[in-house]
Motif scaffolding. Structure first.
Motif, mmCIF file in Angstrom:
data_model
loop_
_atom_site.group_PDB
_atom_site.id
_atom_site.type_symbol
_atom_site.label_atom_id
_atom_site.label_comp_id
_atom_site.label_asym_id
_atom_site.label_seq_id
_atom_site.Cartn_x
_atom_site.Cartn_y
_atom_site.Cartn_z
ATOM 1 N N GLY A 89 0.768 -1.229 0.000
ATOM 2 C CA GLY A 89 0.000 0.000 0.000
ATOM 3 C C GLY A 89 0.801 1.282 0.000
ATOM 4 O O GLY A 89 0.240 2.379 -0.091
ATOM 5 N N GLY A 90 2.114 1.170 0.091
ATOM 6 C CA GLY A 90 2.935 2.373 0.035
ATOM 7 C C GLY A 90 2.974 2.953 -1.367
ATOM 8 O O GLY A 90 2.465 2.361 -2.323
ATOM 9 N N GLY A 91 3.578 4.138 -1.482
ATOM 10 C CA GLY A 91 3.683 4.770 -2.785
ATOM 11 C C GLY A 91 3.956 6.243 -2.678
ATOM 12 O O GLY A 91 4.345 6.752 -1.617
ATOM 13 N N LEU A 92 3.752 6.933 -3.804
ATOM 14 C CA LEU A 92 3.927 8.380 -3.897
ATOM 15 C C LEU A 92 2.584 9.061 -3.709
ATOM 16 O O LEU A 92 1.587 8.650 -4.317
ATOM 17 C CB LEU A 92 4.488 8.749 -5.265
ATOM 18 N N VAL A 93 2.562 10.094 -2.895
ATOM 19 C CA VAL A 93 1.319 10.814 -2.671
ATOM 20 C C VAL A 93 1.640 12.285 -2.427
ATOM 21 O O VAL A 93 2.673 12.617 -1.840
ATOM 22 C CB VAL A 93 0.527 10.209 -1.497
ATOM 23 N N GLN A 94 0.752 13.134 -2.861
ATOM 24 C CA GLN A 94 0.955 14.563 -2.679
ATOM 25 C C GLN A 94 0.602 14.978 -1.251
ATOM 26 O O GLN A 94 -0.224 14.333 -0.587
ATOM 27 C CB GLN A 94 0.085 15.335 -3.676
ATOM 28 N N THR A 95 1.213 16.046 -0.795
ATOM 29 C CA THR A 95 0.907 16.588 0.521
ATOM 30 C C THR A 95 -0.602 16.795 0.662
ATOM 31 O O THR A 95 -1.246 17.329 -0.240
ATOM 32 C CB THR A 95 1.616 17.932 0.722
ATOM 33 N N GLY A 96 -1.124 16.320 1.801
ATOM 34 C CA GLY A 96 -2.554 16.408 2.040
ATOM 35 C C GLY A 96 -3.343 15.203 1.576
ATOM 36 O O GLY A 96 -4.530 15.068 1.880
ATOM 37 N N GLY A 97 -2.689 14.305 0.861
ATOM 38 C CA GLY A 97 -3.355 13.116 0.357
ATOM 39 C C GLY A 97 -3.434 12.000 1.378
ATOM 40 O O GLY A 97 -3.054 12.178 2.552
ATOM 41 N N TYR A 112 7.742 2.232 6.046
ATOM 42 C CA TYR A 112 6.822 1.829 7.106
ATOM 43 C C TYR A 112 6.863 0.309 7.270
ATOM 44 O O TYR A 112 6.788 -0.432 6.282
ATOM 45 C CB TYR A 112 5.406 2.283 6.781
ATOM 46 N N TYR A 113 6.974 -0.106 8.529
ATOM 47 C CA TYR A 113 7.056 -1.523 8.872
ATOM 48 C C TYR A 113 5.915 -1.907 9.799
ATOM 49 O O TYR A 113 5.578 -1.155 10.708
ATOM 50 C CB TYR A 113 8.359 -1.819 9.609
ATOM 51 N N CYS A 114 5.387 -3.097 9.609
ATOM 52 C CA CYS A 114 4.492 -3.637 10.621
ATOM 53 C C CYS A 114 5.280 -4.630 11.473
ATOM 54 O O CYS A 114 6.271 -5.216 11.019
ATOM 55 C CB CYS A 114 3.260 -4.298 10.016
ATOM 56 N N ALA A 115 4.832 -4.766 12.700
ATOM 57 C CA ALA A 115 5.534 -5.609 13.661
ATOM 58 C C ALA A 115 4.537 -6.265 14.600
ATOM 59 O O ALA A 115 3.418 -5.763 14.772
ATOM 60 C CB ALA A 115 6.526 -4.765 14.456
ATOM 61 N N PRO A 139 9.386 -9.142 18.056
ATOM 62 C CA PRO A 139 10.225 -10.145 17.408
ATOM 63 C C PRO A 139 9.905 -10.401 15.939
ATOM 64 O O PRO A 139 10.721 -10.983 15.219
ATOM 65 C CB PRO A 139 9.956 -11.414 18.230
ATOM 66 N N TYR A 140 8.731 -9.965 15.492
ATOM 67 C CA TYR A 140 8.308 -10.263 14.122
ATOM 68 C C TYR A 140 8.125 -8.965 13.347
ATOM 69 O O TYR A 140 7.448 -8.037 13.818
ATOM 70 C CB TYR A 140 7.010 -11.060 14.117
ATOM 71 N N TRP A 141 8.698 -8.950 12.124
ATOM 72 C CA TRP A 141 8.692 -7.737 11.293
ATOM 73 C C TRP A 141 8.427 -8.070 9.840
ATOM 74 O O TRP A 141 8.821 -9.137 9.345
ATOM 75 C CB TRP A 141 10.061 -7.048 11.378
ATOM 76 N N GLY A 142 7.769 -7.133 9.158
ATOM 77 C CA GLY A 142 7.657 -7.210 7.725
ATOM 78 C C GLY A 142 8.882 -6.604 7.057
ATOM 79 O O GLY A 142 9.800 -6.109 7.723
ATOM 80 N N GLN A 143 8.862 -6.587 5.725
ATOM 81 C CA GLN A 143 10.016 -6.099 4.963
ATOM 82 C C GLN A 143 9.968 -4.592 4.729
ATOM 83 O O GLN A 143 10.969 -4.007 4.319
ATOM 84 C CB GLN A 143 10.091 -6.827 3.612
ATOM 85 N N GLY A 144 8.834 -3.989 4.988
ATOM 86 C CA GLY A 144 8.692 -2.550 4.848
ATOM 87 C C GLY A 144 8.088 -2.130 3.523
ATOM 88 O O GLY A 144 8.202 -2.830 2.514
ATOM 89 N N THR A 145 7.434 -0.978 3.538
ATOM 90 C CA THR A 145 6.876 -0.395 2.326
ATOM 91 C C THR A 145 7.170 1.105 2.347
ATOM 92 O O THR A 145 7.010 1.763 3.375
ATOM 93 C CB THR A 145 5.365 -0.682 2.201
#
Length: 123
Positions: free
Chosen positions: A8-16, A94-97, A111-117
């Motif tokens: 779900g990560g990506g490029l977004v404009q300020t305020g988006g 951003y990482y979830c854990a 102890p558990y982590w995702g790879q990040g976005t």
């Protein structure tokens, strides 16, 4: 074996807005407390938001309070982070854990982590 995969990560404009997802592979998702952290180059990983197992109490760091919302869907084994009114300072990976105990701010306790976005906010 627990596996976390962010999207779900990506490029977004300020305020988006963006919504991050963290898909859980393994058993017993509902018995884990979940959290989102973020990191920029040269800086330590920073707690963003957390949601407790069982009671779903949520915690958001001051800088995102009122703009970000953490939630979970135990049936779908998925964690979410709804990010509104994004600002340049939100640019980060951003990482979830996950952890068995309650929400805690220190990343060492997860102890558990995702790879990040990557989330990039531009003006």
């Amino acid at each position: 074996q627990v596996q976390l995969v962010e999207s779900g990560g990506g490029l977004v404009q300020t305020g988006g807005s963006l919504r991050l997802s963290c898909a859980w592979s393994g058993r017993d998702f509902s018995t884990y407390t979940m959290a989102w952290f973020r990191q920029t180059p040269g800086r330590e990983r920073e707690f963003v938001a957390g949601i407790n197992k069982l009671d779903d109490n949520t915690y958001h760091t001051d800088s995102v309070q009122g703009r970000f919302t953490i939630s979970r869907d135990n049936a779908k084994k998925t964690l979410y982070l709804q990010m509104d009114n994004l600002k340049g300072k939100d640019t980060a990976v951003y990482y979830c854990a996950a952890r068995k105990g309650l929400v805690i701010l220190g990343d060492d306790y997860y102890p558990y982590w995702g790879q990040g976005t990557q989330v990039t906010v531009f003006s």
